[in-house]
Design a protein around this motif. Structure first.
Motif, PDB file in Angstrom:
ATOM      1  N   ARG A  22       0.845  -1.197   0.000  1.00  0.00           N
ATOM      2  CA  ARG A  22       0.000   0.000   0.000  1.00  0.00           C
ATOM      3  C   ARG A  22       0.879   1.246   0.000  1.00  0.00           C
ATOM      4  NH1 ARG A  22      -4.547   0.355   4.440  1.00  0.00           N
ATOM      5  NH2 ARG A  22      -2.766  -0.247   5.684  1.00  0.00           N
ATOM      6  N   TYR A  23       0.584   2.143  -0.932  1.00  0.00           N
ATOM      7  CA  TYR A  23       1.274   3.423  -1.037  1.00  0.00           C
ATOM      8  C   TYR A  23       0.271   4.525  -0.746  1.00  0.00           C
ATOM      9  CZ  TYR A  23       5.018   0.901  -3.364  1.00  0.00           C
ATOM     10  OH  TYR A  23       6.038   0.024  -3.650  1.00  0.00           O
ATOM     11  N   ASN A  24       0.604   5.384   0.198  1.00  0.00           N
ATOM     12  CA  ASN A  24      -0.233   6.539   0.505  1.00  0.00           C
ATOM     13  C   ASN A  24       0.630   7.575   1.222  1.00  0.00           C
ATOM     14  OD1 ASN A  24      -0.030   5.621   3.182  1.00  0.00           O
ATOM     15  ND2 ASN A  24      -2.065   4.674   3.155  1.00  0.00           N
ATOM     16  N   VAL A  25      -0.001   8.604   1.776  1.00  0.00           N
ATOM     17  CA  VAL A  25       0.743   9.656   2.464  1.00  0.00           C
ATOM     18  C   VAL A  25       1.552   9.085   3.623  1.00  0.00           C
ATOM     19  CG1 VAL A  25       0.506  11.791   3.807  1.00  0.00           C
ATOM     20  CG2 VAL A  25      -0.907  11.425   1.786  1.00  0.00           C
ATOM     21  N   GLN A  26       0.952   8.157   4.342  1.00  0.00           N
ATOM     22  CA  GLN A  26       1.642   7.543   5.495  1.00  0.00           C
ATOM     23  C   GLN A  26       2.785   6.632   5.048  1.00  0.00           C
ATOM     24  OE1 GLN A  26      -1.005   5.444   8.107  1.00  0.00           O
ATOM     25  NE2 GLN A  26       0.551   5.159   9.686  1.00  0.00           N
ATOM     26  N   TYR A  27       2.613   5.975   3.900  1.00  0.00           N
ATOM     27  CA  TYR A  27       3.620   5.038   3.380  1.00  0.00           C
ATOM     28  C   TYR A  27       3.993   5.428   1.948  1.00  0.00           C
ATOM     29  CZ  TYR A  27       1.861   2.320   7.316  1.00  0.00           C
ATOM     30  OH  TYR A  27       1.465   1.905   8.563  1.00  0.00           O
ATOM     31  N   PRO A  28       4.722   6.526   1.769  1.00  0.00           N
ATOM     32  CA  PRO A  28       5.056   6.969   0.406  1.00  0.00           C
ATOM     33  C   PRO A  28       5.978   5.992  -0.335  1.00  0.00           C
ATOM     34  CG  PRO A  28       6.190   8.316   2.036  1.00  0.00           C
ATOM     35  CD  PRO A  28       5.235   7.425   2.788  1.00  0.00           C
ATOM     36  N   LYS A  29       6.686   5.154   0.392  1.00  0.00           N
ATOM     37  CA  LYS A  29       7.559   4.148  -0.227  1.00  0.00           C
ATOM     38  C   LYS A  29       6.958   2.747  -0.108  1.00  0.00           C
ATOM     39  CE  LYS A  29      11.751   6.810   0.433  1.00  0.00           C
ATOM     40  NZ  LYS A  29      13.100   6.842   0.974  1.00  0.00           N
ATOM     41  N   GLY A  30       5.698   2.683   0.280  1.00  0.00           N
ATOM     42  CA  GLY A  30       5.016   1.404   0.428  1.00  0.00           C
ATOM     43  C   GLY A  30       5.096   0.879   1.845  1.00  0.00           C
ATOM     44  N   ASP A  31       4.153   0.019   2.180  1.00  0.00           N
ATOM     45  CA  ASP A  31       4.102  -0.525   3.545  1.00  0.00           C
ATOM     46  C   ASP A  31       4.666  -1.942   3.642  1.00  0.00           C
ATOM     47  OD1 ASP A  31       2.136  -2.156   2.463  1.00  0.00           O
ATOM     48  OD2 ASP A  31       0.616  -1.648   3.946  1.00  0.00           O
ATOM     49  N   LYS A  32       5.350  -2.383   2.586  1.00  0.00           N
ATOM     50  CA  LYS A  32       5.990  -3.706   2.553  1.00  0.00           C
ATOM     51  C   LYS A  32       4.988  -4.831   2.835  1.00  0.00           C
ATOM     52  CE  LYS A  32      10.540  -1.935   3.558  1.00  0.00           C
ATOM     53  NZ  LYS A  32      11.775  -2.056   4.283  1.00  0.00           N
ATOM     54  N   GLY A  33       3.875  -4.773   2.112  1.00  0.00           N
ATOM     55  CA  GLY A  33       2.866  -5.823   2.268  1.00  0.00           C
ATOM     56  C   GLY A  33       2.314  -5.929   3.669  1.00  0.00           C
ATOM     57  N   GLY A  34       2.119  -4.794   4.308  1.00  0.00           N
ATOM     58  CA  GLY A  34       1.590  -4.780   5.666  1.00  0.00           C
ATOM     59  C   GLY A  34       2.656  -4.948   6.738  1.00  0.00           C
ATOM     60  N   GLY A  35       3.905  -5.131   6.332  1.00  0.00           N
ATOM     61  CA  GLY A  35       4.989  -5.309   7.301  1.00  0.00           C
ATOM     62  C   GLY A  35       5.272  -4.074   8.136  1.00  0.00           C
ATOM     63  N   LEU A  36       4.887  -2.914   7.637  1.00  0.00           N
ATOM     64  CA  LEU A  36       5.084  -1.667   8.379  1.00  0.00           C
ATOM     65  C   LEU A  36       3.813  -1.202   9.086  1.00  0.00           C
ATOM     66  CD1 LEU A  36       7.266   0.316   5.805  1.00  0.00           C
ATOM     67  CD2 LEU A  36       8.024  -1.025   7.783  1.00  0.00           C
ATOM     68  N   VAL A  37       2.732  -1.991   8.976  1.00  0.00           N
ATOM     69  CA  VAL A  37       1.462  -1.624   9.603  1.00  0.00           C
ATOM     70  C   VAL A  37       1.391  -2.268  10.982  1.00  0.00           C
ATOM     71  CG1 VAL A  37      -1.058  -1.723   9.427  1.00  0.00           C
ATOM     72  CG2 VAL A  37       0.328  -1.473   7.352  1.00  0.00           C
ATOM     73  N   PRO A  38       1.571  -1.474  12.039  1.00  0.00           N
ATOM     74  CA  PRO A  38       1.533  -2.053  13.382  1.00  0.00           C
ATOM     75  C   PRO A  38       0.107  -2.435  13.765  1.00  0.00           C
ATOM     76  CG  PRO A  38       1.725   0.327  13.534  1.00  0.00           C
ATOM     77  CD  PRO A  38       1.785  -0.021  12.073  1.00  0.00           C
ATOM     78  N   ILE A  39      -0.028  -3.557  14.454  1.00  0.00           N
ATOM     79  CA  ILE A  39      -1.318  -3.943  15.026  1.00  0.00           C
ATOM     80  C   ILE A  39      -1.081  -4.376  16.466  1.00  0.00           C
ATOM     81  CG2 ILE A  39      -2.378  -4.605  12.828  1.00  0.00           C
ATOM     82  CD1 ILE A  39      -1.935  -7.558  13.672  1.00  0.00           C
TER      83      ILE A  39
END
Length: 144
Positions: A22-39
């Protein structure tokens, strides 16, 4: 060695978060397939790892859990065998597109830094078991 690669790649392409970033304002370089999305979960600290661990189906791994996973594999096979549309499709591009859609429509249906709800977990586990069965059946077809 090539057999190990084949097994690994067929499995990976069926894990939805291996087919998206996912690429967006929060992840301009991508979220590495959810690897950078904390839960917030005792299963995993990020979305990608949560799905890698089957949304709890495969975690924690210990001797007791390994026996349970073998039982789970038999259960998935018997449940999913009736619903295996698309198993004859051996086009990895189609598999990746399907995994991408699951990630887009299901895996990312959670806000970062929150806890997965029971409904989210059930939906994830349903998608994961279907993907596992598809990967297994497709791998068997390739090997045959």
């Amino acid at each position: 060695m090539f057999l190990r690669f084949l097994i690994h790649l067929v499995g990976d392409i069926h894990q939805p978060l291996h087919c998206i970033s996912r690429y967006n304002v929060q992840y301009p370089k991508g979220d590495k397939g959810g690897g950078l999305v904390p839960i917030r979960s005792n299963i995993a600290g990020n979305l990608h790892a949560y799905w890698d661990r089957g949304a709890g189906l495969f975690y924690p791994i210990n001797p007791y859990r390994i026996k349970k996973i073998a039982h789970l594999a038999r259960e998935i096979e018997s449940q999913q065998n009736k619903h295996m549309r698309g198993v004859k499709n051996l086009n990895p591009q189609t598999w990746a597109k399907n995994s991408y859609q699951i990630a887009k429509n299901t895996a990312y249906d959670i806000q970062g830094s929150t806890s997965p709800t029971e409904k989210y977990t059930q939906t994830a586990q349903t998608a994961i078991t279907r993907q596992i069965a598809l990967a297994g059946y497709r791998l068997a077809r390739i090997l045959n």
